[in-house]
Design an enzyme around this catalytic site. Structure first.
Site, PDB file in Angstrom:
ATOM      1  CB  VAL A  88      -0.987  -0.004   1.190  1.00 45.89           C
ATOM      2  CG1 VAL A  88      -1.984  -1.145   1.031  1.00 45.89           C
ATOM      3  CG2 VAL A  88      -0.262  -0.152   2.535  1.00 45.89           C
ATOM      4  CG  ASP A  89       5.236   0.808  -0.390  1.00 47.45           C
ATOM      5  OD1 ASP A  89       5.307   0.840  -1.641  1.00 47.45           O
ATOM      6  OD2 ASP A  89       5.762  -0.108   0.291  1.00 47.45           O
ATOM      7  CG  HIS A 104      -3.740  -6.216  -0.684  1.00 47.18           C
ATOM      8  ND1 HIS A 104      -2.796  -7.032  -0.110  1.00 47.18           N
ATOM      9  CD2 HIS A 104      -4.601  -7.041  -1.341  1.00 47.18           C
ATOM     10  CE1 HIS A 104      -3.056  -8.298  -0.406  1.00 47.18           C
ATOM     11  NE2 HIS A 104      -4.144  -8.333  -1.159  1.00 47.18           N
TER      12      HIS A 104
HETATM   13  C1  BJW Z   1      12.112 -10.100   1.838  1.00 47.71           C
HETATM   14  C2  BJW Z   1      12.980  -9.182   2.377  1.00 47.71           C
HETATM   15  C3  BJW Z   1      13.873  -8.580   1.492  1.00 47.71           C
HETATM   16  C4  BJW Z   1      11.777  -9.852   3.980  1.00 47.71           C
HETATM   17  N1  BJW Z   1      13.827  -8.903   0.195  1.00 47.71           N
HETATM   18  N2  BJW Z   1      12.091 -10.412   0.552  1.00 47.71           N
HETATM   19  C5  BJW Z   1      -8.589 -19.529   3.695  1.00 47.71           C
HETATM   20  C6  BJW Z   1      -7.978 -19.920   2.509  1.00 47.71           C
HETATM   21  C7  BJW Z   1      -7.761 -19.023   1.477  1.00 47.71           C
HETATM   22  C8  BJW Z   1      -8.150 -17.716   1.605  1.00 47.71           C
HETATM   23  C9  BJW Z   1      -8.753 -17.312   2.769  1.00 47.71           C
HETATM   24  C10 BJW Z   1      -8.971 -18.197   3.788  1.00 47.71           C
HETATM   25  N3  BJW Z   1      -9.571 -17.537   4.809  1.00 47.71           N
HETATM   26  C11 BJW Z   1      -9.705 -16.234   4.445  1.00 47.71           C
HETATM   27  C12 BJW Z   1      -9.233 -16.103   3.205  1.00 47.71           C
HETATM   28  C13 BJW Z   1      -9.187 -14.880   2.413  1.00 47.71           C
HETATM   29  C14 BJW Z   1      -8.100 -13.949   2.885  1.00 47.71           C
HETATM   30  C15 BJW Z   1      -6.782 -14.688   3.002  1.00 47.71           C
HETATM   31  O1  BJW Z   1      -6.071 -14.925   2.041  1.00 47.71           O
HETATM   32  N4  BJW Z   1      -6.383 -15.032   4.216  1.00 47.71           N
HETATM   33  C16 BJW Z   1      -5.144 -15.810   4.436  1.00 47.71           C
HETATM   34  C17 BJW Z   1      -4.273 -15.074   5.453  1.00 47.71           C
HETATM   35  C18 BJW Z   1      -5.556 -17.181   4.858  1.00 47.71           C
HETATM   36  N5  BJW Z   1      -8.039 -12.945   1.864  1.00 47.71           N
HETATM   37  C19 BJW Z   1      -8.861 -11.889   1.881  1.00 47.71           C
HETATM   38  O2  BJW Z   1      -9.653 -11.704   2.778  1.00 47.71           O
HETATM   39  C20 BJW Z   1      -8.780 -10.973   0.687  1.00 47.71           C
HETATM   40  N6  BJW Z   1     -10.085 -10.767   0.146  1.00 47.71           N
HETATM   41  C21 BJW Z   1     -10.775 -11.767  -0.403  1.00 47.71           C
HETATM   42  O3  BJW Z   1     -10.335 -12.889  -0.488  1.00 47.71           O
HETATM   43  O4  BJW Z   1     -12.002 -11.380  -0.864  1.00 47.71           O
HETATM   44  C22 BJW Z   1     -12.906 -12.407  -1.217  1.00 47.71           C
HETATM   45  C23 BJW Z   1     -13.617 -12.823   0.044  1.00 47.71           C
HETATM   46  C24 BJW Z   1     -14.581 -11.987   0.541  1.00 47.71           C
HETATM   47  C25 BJW Z   1     -15.276 -12.377   1.689  1.00 47.71           C
HETATM   48  C26 BJW Z   1     -14.929 -13.556   2.349  1.00 47.71           C
HETATM   49  C27 BJW Z   1     -13.912 -14.371   1.850  1.00 47.71           C
HETATM   50  C28 BJW Z   1     -13.249 -14.000   0.693  1.00 47.71           C
HETATM   51  C29 BJW Z   1      -8.284  -9.611   1.135  1.00 47.71           C
HETATM   52  C30 BJW Z   1      -6.852  -9.661   1.554  1.00 47.71           C
HETATM   53  C31 BJW Z   1      -6.448  -8.309   2.131  1.00 47.71           C
HETATM   54  C32 BJW Z   1      -5.036  -8.347   2.677  1.00 47.71           C
HETATM   55  N7  BJW Z   1      -4.843  -7.215   3.476  1.00 47.71           N
HETATM   56  C33 BJW Z   1      -3.551  -7.031   4.115  1.00 47.71           C
HETATM   57  C34 BJW Z   1      -3.637  -5.836   5.120  1.00 47.71           C
HETATM   58  C35 BJW Z   1      -4.178  -4.583   4.523  1.00 47.71           C
HETATM   59  C36 BJW Z   1      -3.111  -3.781   3.825  1.00 47.71           C
HETATM   60  C37 BJW Z   1      -2.240  -3.029   4.789  1.00 47.71           C
HETATM   61  O5  BJW Z   1      -2.660  -2.662   5.888  1.00 47.71           O
HETATM   62  O6  BJW Z   1      -1.084  -2.798   4.415  1.00 47.71           O
HETATM   63  O7  BJW Z   1      -2.549  -6.834   3.122  1.00 47.71           O
HETATM   64  S1  BJW Z   1      -2.965  -8.445   5.015  1.00 47.71           S
HETATM   65  C38 BJW Z   1      -1.275  -8.186   4.670  1.00 47.71           C
HETATM   66  O8  BJW Z   1      -0.818  -9.371   3.982  1.00 47.71           O
HETATM   67  C39 BJW Z   1      -1.224  -7.013   3.663  1.00 47.71           C
HETATM   68  C40 BJW Z   1      -0.261  -7.562   2.625  1.00 47.71           C
HETATM   69  O9  BJW Z   1      -0.458  -6.913   1.389  1.00 47.71           O
HETATM   70  C41 BJW Z   1      -0.577  -9.038   2.606  1.00 47.71           C
HETATM   71  C42 BJW Z   1       0.520  -9.887   2.071  1.00 47.71           C
HETATM   72  O10 BJW Z   1       1.660  -9.820   2.894  1.00 47.71           O
HETATM   73  P1  BJW Z   1       3.099  -9.827   2.231  1.00 47.71           P
HETATM   74  O11 BJW Z   1       3.280  -8.633   1.384  1.00 47.71           O
HETATM   75  O12 BJW Z   1       3.341 -11.139   1.604  1.00 47.71           O
HETATM   76  O13 BJW Z   1       4.048  -9.587   3.522  1.00 47.71           O
HETATM   77  P2  BJW Z   1       4.561 -10.651   4.622  1.00 47.71           P
HETATM   78  O14 BJW Z   1       5.001  -9.876   5.799  1.00 47.71           O
HETATM   79  O15 BJW Z   1       3.588 -11.732   4.841  1.00 47.71           O
HETATM   80  O16 BJW Z   1       5.837 -11.330   3.916  1.00 47.71           O
HETATM   81  C43 BJW Z   1       7.015 -10.606   3.670  1.00 47.71           C
HETATM   82  C44 BJW Z   1       7.957 -11.525   2.898  1.00 47.71           C
HETATM   83  O17 BJW Z   1       9.086 -10.763   2.512  1.00 47.71           O
HETATM   84  C45 BJW Z   1       8.484 -12.715   3.730  1.00 47.71           C
HETATM   85  O18 BJW Z   1       8.338 -13.900   2.954  1.00 47.71           O
HETATM   86  C46 BJW Z   1       9.954 -12.373   3.937  1.00 47.71           C
HETATM   87  O19 BJW Z   1      10.803 -13.531   3.939  1.00 47.71           O
HETATM   88  C47 BJW Z   1      10.242 -11.526   2.731  1.00 47.71           C
HETATM   89  N8  BJW Z   1      11.321 -10.563   2.908  1.00 47.71           N
HETATM   90  N9  BJW Z   1      12.724  -9.080   3.755  1.00 47.71           N
HETATM   91  C48 BJW Z   1      12.921  -9.846  -0.205  1.00 47.71           C
HETATM   92  N10 BJW Z   1      14.763  -7.660   1.950  1.00 47.71           N
END
Ligand code: BJW
Ligand code: ZN
Length: 244
Positions: A88-89, A104
């Site tokens: 979100v940046d 997101h």
């Molecule tokens: C490096 C590094 C370096 C470190 N170089 N790498 C069960 C099964 C499947 C799906 C679901 C389920 N139950 C619920 C769901 C749906 C849910 C979901 O997926 N949940 C899972 C957690 C299970 N998804 C949703 O709800 C989405 N909507 C949806 O599905 O709508 C349909 C629906 C509607 C109604 C009901 C059900 C479904 C919406 C998802 C919204 C995500 N929102 C967030 C927060 C808001 C944004 C914010 O505040 O910023 O978004 S959650 C958070 O996680 C954020 C991120 O964008 C997102 C992903 O995280 P990301 O970017 O991968 O970060 P990290 O910290 O997890 O990982 C960092 C990585 O970097 C690591 O691997 C490190 O090793 C690496 N790293 N330094 C390279 N220097």
């Protein structure tokens, strides 16, 4: 050549933006995701959620893109690059990437939680992340919320459709800095693989995707990405030979 890049919080970590799920420095180690990033959390304590997003809004304004963001932007000189980001940046845009789809939402956009009108009014100064700050009120009486996709909310149609299109039409997909556990974004590399598009993961740590991708580069984004493109033909050849 068309390149689709899926990025996550890890690419911005070296700029000083905390990731979500890292053990010590991750945001979720200090804050409860379902309190701060869900509609339920918003309705039960909007002042707390607003302070947290206001803190991150100001934090991101104070940091700069790193060599990882800059490398992705530089690829545009050689290829048609589409960035699909869960972040979100705005660090990809500030590094110079021109086609960026935010799955997101954005820390820089706000809307009313009742009538959906956009909000461009004043914002309070940076608070401590754990404090409470009253969100601005819309003329309709609703509260102004960040235009961010919280758990359980649908992703915006336009960026999602454009991202699927970029992935299925790519010659190469690079997945960088994501734990690949949040859907539907985490399904995009699987979609690429199912269409025969090679997928390269750049992440110092393994993810649920690692076993399925064409190539894993176990380095940080800022060290791997600047040198990656010229090395890729040889790296992909080696990875395929190993699998054969
Ligand atoms: C490096 C590094 C370096 C470190 N170089 N790498 C069960 C099964 C499947 C799906 C679901 C389920 N139950 C619920 C769901 C749906 C849910 C979901 O997926 N949940 C899972 C957690 C299970 N998804 C949703 O709800 C989405 N909507 C949806 O599905 O709508 C349909 C629906 C509607 C109604 C009901 C059900 C479904 C919406 C998802 C919204 C995500 N929102 C967030 C927060 C808001 C944004 C914010 O505040 O910023 O978004 S959650 C958070 O996680 C954020 C991120 O964008 C997102 C992903 O995280 P990301 O970017 O991968 O970060 P990290 O910290 O997890 O990982 C960092 C990585 O970097 C690591 O691997 C490190 O090793 C690496 N790293 N330094 C390279 N220097
Ligand atoms: Zn309103």
């Amino acid at each position: 050549m068309r390149i689709a890049v899926l990025s996550g919080a890890g690419i911005s970590a070296e700029s000083g933006v905390p990731t979500f799920r890292d053990d010590k420095n991750g945001l979720w180690a200090r804050f409860d995701p379902y309190e701060l990033s869900s509609t339920q959390g918003w309705h039960s304590n909007p002042e707390r959620v607003w302070a947290w997003y206001l803190w991150r809004h100001h934090l991101v304004r104070e940091v700069a893109p790193n060599d990882g963001h800059r490398a992705v932007a530089a690829w545009q000189d050689y290829a048609d690059v589409t960035v699909v980001t869960q972040n979100v940046d705005d660090l990809h845009e500030r590094a110079g990437s021109t086609k960026v789809h935010h799955l997101h939402g954005s820390l820089f956009e706000f809307r009313c939680d009742a009538c959906d009108s956009g909000y461009t009014g004043p914002l309070a100064a940076m608070p401590e992340p754990s404090l409470e700050v009253d969100p601005p009120q819309c003329g309709c009486g609703g509260l102004i919320r960040p235009d961010i996709v919280w758990f359980g909310e649908q992703l915006p149609d336009g960026p999602w459709d454009a991202s699927v299109e970029a992935v299925v039409s790519a010659d190469l997909m690079i997945v960088v800095g994501t734990s690949a556990i949040v859907y539907p974004a985490a399904g995009l590399p699987e979609l690429a693989l199912s269409r025969g598009v090679p997928v390269v993961e750049v992440n110092p740590e393994p993810t649920p995707l690692s076993d399925r991708v064409t190539l894993c580069v176990r380095q940080s984004a800022s060290s791997a990405l600047p040198a990656l493109l010229p090395q890729l033909p040889e790296l992909l050849r080696q990875a395929r030979a190993k699998r054969a």
